[in-house]
Design an enzyme around this catalytic site. Sequence first.
Site, short mmCIF file in Angstrom:
data_model
loop_
_atom_site.label_atom_id
_atom_site.label_comp_id
_atom_site.label_asym_id
_atom_site.label_seq_id
_atom_site.Cartn_x
_atom_site.Cartn_y
_atom_site.Cartn_z
N ARG A 41 -2.91 17.61 -23.28
CA ARG A 41 -3.46 17.51 -24.31
C ARG A 41 -4.23 18.92 -25.41
O ARG A 41 -4.53 18.88 -25.73
CB ARG A 41 -4.84 16.97 -24.89
CG ARG A 41 -5.14 15.22 -24.49
CD ARG A 41 -4.64 14.33 -25.77
NE ARG A 41 -4.45 12.84 -25.36
CZ ARG A 41 -4.30 12.11 -24.32
NH1 ARG A 41 -3.05 12.92 -23.46
NH2 ARG A 41 -4.50 10.91 -24.11
N GLU B 76 -11.90 16.17 -27.07
CA GLU B 76 -10.46 16.23 -27.17
C GLU B 76 -10.51 16.16 -28.92
O GLU B 76 -9.73 17.19 -29.21
CB GLU B 76 -9.91 14.80 -26.96
CG GLU B 76 -8.65 15.15 -26.62
CD GLU B 76 -8.09 13.63 -26.83
OE1 GLU B 76 -7.72 12.96 -26.12
OE2 GLU B 76 -6.96 13.20 -27.83
N SER C 98 -9.42 8.75 -27.74
CA SER C 98 -10.69 9.05 -27.16
C SER C 98 -10.87 10.28 -27.44
O SER C 98 -11.55 11.03 -28.20
CB SER C 98 -9.96 9.08 -25.76
OG SER C 98 -9.14 8.33 -25.17
#
Length: 338
Positions: free
Chosen positions: A166, A334, A236
């Site tokens: 990520r 995130e 998420s």
Amino acid sequence: MKIYRNCSLLPYNTFGVDGRCSALVEYDTEQELCDIMELVRNGELPLPLMQIGQGSNILFTRDFPGTLLHGRICGIQVLNSSDKEVWVKAGAGVVWDDFVSQCVENGWYGAENLSLIPGLTGSAAVQNIGAYGTEVKDIISSVRCLDIDDGVFKTFDINECGYGYRDSLFKKRRSLTVTSVTFKLSTVKCFNLSYSALQQAVLAQGAHSLSHIRDIVCSIRRSKLPDVSTLGSAGSFFKNPLVERSFFESLKQKWPDIPGFGDASGNGPVKLSAGWLIEKCGWKGKSLGRAGVYQKQALVLVNLSGATGEEIAALSRLVADDVFEKFGVSLSPEVLIL
Ligand code: EPU
């Protein structure tokens, strides 16, 4: 190009939180993006600038004081092909799942495990989206950007994109505005079935085609993650934390069923499942005012009804504090919290 002043943020974030930005500019071509830079230089659009796609990885906790740039550069074009591969360029404004759908229709292998992820193609390349054993970096060949600091277009080969979990160069250097992404896809049948639930479903259903795989990925995704058109979320909320193996072993003594994913050698760091840690803290399905922890996946925070960004952020802080207190593990978001 379209300029909206004092614009609502509601249509531009999948959490569905309200708020305003001083200006939002939609552009459809690279030339229009250059024209916008000219307006900024002339003081006609307020700073700071920020690129926004569908806002599927962002939490606004306050009004945005500057200009949001909403890229809509479209088009999917085959650039080249060999007997086993095809190079396909997609505009940064192509809806990610439309791109995946086109790949599947054309028999191009590699993107199918990333089906149904919200957002645009440009954001996918910034975020290095990942699901079911595939990360988008696995199929990217190069990324073209305008560097809004110097007004120069630059193309980054996959090895120059700084990809990690990520993470990417484009996440760190926010002046780089992605305008198109070139993918290298296989025209020879090859599936990535490393995610066990996907492998089991494929074996159980005897799935043999790309569209079968896409359908299975979509159904796994729908069973775990909320549909952002009916329940606001950003997928998420936290990243899965990476910890030293020795620390993981000490956690395992206390919680023998704690999931951990490391490399096959049995050395190196271990990735923990943030969803498991959050669930063990008792948060799954719980809420704080109008913000909640999704009942089917504890890593997902949801807007139950009209929550503000600050309410969701407050819930995220409580969750992270509890995980730290119980396990000594820090969770990092995130989602970009603004
Ligand atoms: N788990 C729990 N309880 C939960 C959720 C998860 O115990 O409420 C445990 C289970 O052991 C499960 C494991 O965590 O086996 C992994 O769960 P899952 O396969 O659902 O994946 P994840 O690690 O929670 C990551 C990505 C998702 C991606 C899935 C599937 C991150 C931050 N998230 O989630 O990506 O779809 O894997 O590959 O890496 C996103 O980034 O927005 C996203 C949805």
